[in-house]
Write an enzyme that holds these catalytic residues in place. Sequence first.
Site, PDB file in Angstrom:
ATOM      1  N   GLY A 273      50.537  45.505  37.137  1.00 30.79           N
ATOM      2  CA  GLY A 273      50.041  44.147  37.225  1.00 30.79           C
ATOM      3  C   GLY A 273      50.409  43.362  35.986  1.00 30.79           C
TER       4      GLY A 273
ATOM      5  CG  MET B 125      46.006  41.313  32.172  1.00 33.11           C
ATOM      6  SD  MET B 125      44.212  41.079  32.038  1.00 33.11           S
ATOM      7  CE  MET B 125      43.841  41.948  30.513  1.00 33.11           C
TER       8      MET B 125
ATOM      9  CB  VAL C 295      47.313  51.979  37.748  1.00 33.13           C
ATOM     10  CG1 VAL C 295      46.376  53.114  38.149  1.00 33.13           C
ATOM     11  CG2 VAL C 295      46.505  50.727  37.417  1.00 33.13           C
TER      12      VAL C 295
ATOM     13  CE  LYS D 100      43.688  47.783  35.338  1.00 33.76           C
ATOM     14  NZ  LYS D 100      42.685  47.061  36.158  1.00 33.76           N
TER      15      LYS D 100
ATOM     16  CG  ASP E  23      42.168  38.832  40.784  1.00 35.79           C
ATOM     17  OD1 ASP E  23      42.608  37.953  41.565  1.00 35.79           O
ATOM     18  OD2 ASP E  23      42.903  39.621  40.164  1.00 35.79           O
TER      19      ASP E  23
END
Length: 307
Positions: free
Chosen positions: A30, A32, A35, A49, A145
């Site tokens: 993603g 940020m 994973v 993560k 989100d």
Amino acid sequence: MGRELERRAQVRVGTILKDAWRLDALLGVGAMAAVYAATAPDGSRAAIKLLHPELSSLDELRARFLREAYVANRIEHAGAVRVLSHGEDKDGVVFLVMDLLEGETAHARWRRSGNRLEVALVLHIADAVLGVLVAAHDQGIYHRDIKPKNIFLTDDGSVKLLDFGIARITDAATALTQTGVLIGTLPFMSPEQARGQVHSYGPSSDLWALGAVMFTFLSGRFVHEADTPNERLLAAMTRAAPPLGALLPGVPEDLARLVDTALAFDRDRRWQQGREMLAALRAVRAALAESPAPSAPPAPPCRPESA
């Protein structure tokens, strides 16, 4: 940029994190974090993560990332993924150790199903997500989100809500955002979220996003279609959602009303609490179980950008 993030994340596969976790496979990337599926020396497995290295040196993003451990565990609901521990690698990159899930995201299932999901599955997913949201909202936690990629369908049939990393806690001491900051994923942003009105966000904003997810799963398109992200953002800020029944004439009337209420432009006209929407949803499920409705007619596919 997305491919470059994935390429850099892939380089870590096979490496050992903090002399403990072997990163076996990249599960997702993603904006940020990445994973990974990982294995510990004792053979136990988990999801790791990892905050992107270039973000680990930014204090606010680092704090928001590590805060996910606190937020997700505070909810104490089986549908929220537990964070087992967190740490920092020798290169300064911070990470979370989480339950490893077997299955696929709702986004992957939706894509694999030709951008349409069966009504029964959509209601099952929404019921489970609402259960988590009720528990979160009771704690004063708003997800911010809700989207198909943050909903996970496990192999045993359960549903998990992922990524509370940008959740808002209604506690001034923990606030990390300010009015005007755009947070979330564009196709699933409520009008107030699209305007960057962070402190206007509340339970009905999360419920709007869930309504948008249901809308997309059923219709095969986003609430607001546009040629550019800026045009979609403007539409999200200024235009009401189209009625679901106008796009899917065969959709059960009570289901269309449920989704339309969640997507009301005026917050006062939406479901105000998750329990309200959950009760209405379960009434729809019960009615359909007694008298199954015919399948809705095909709809144009969703635009191919991220959902």
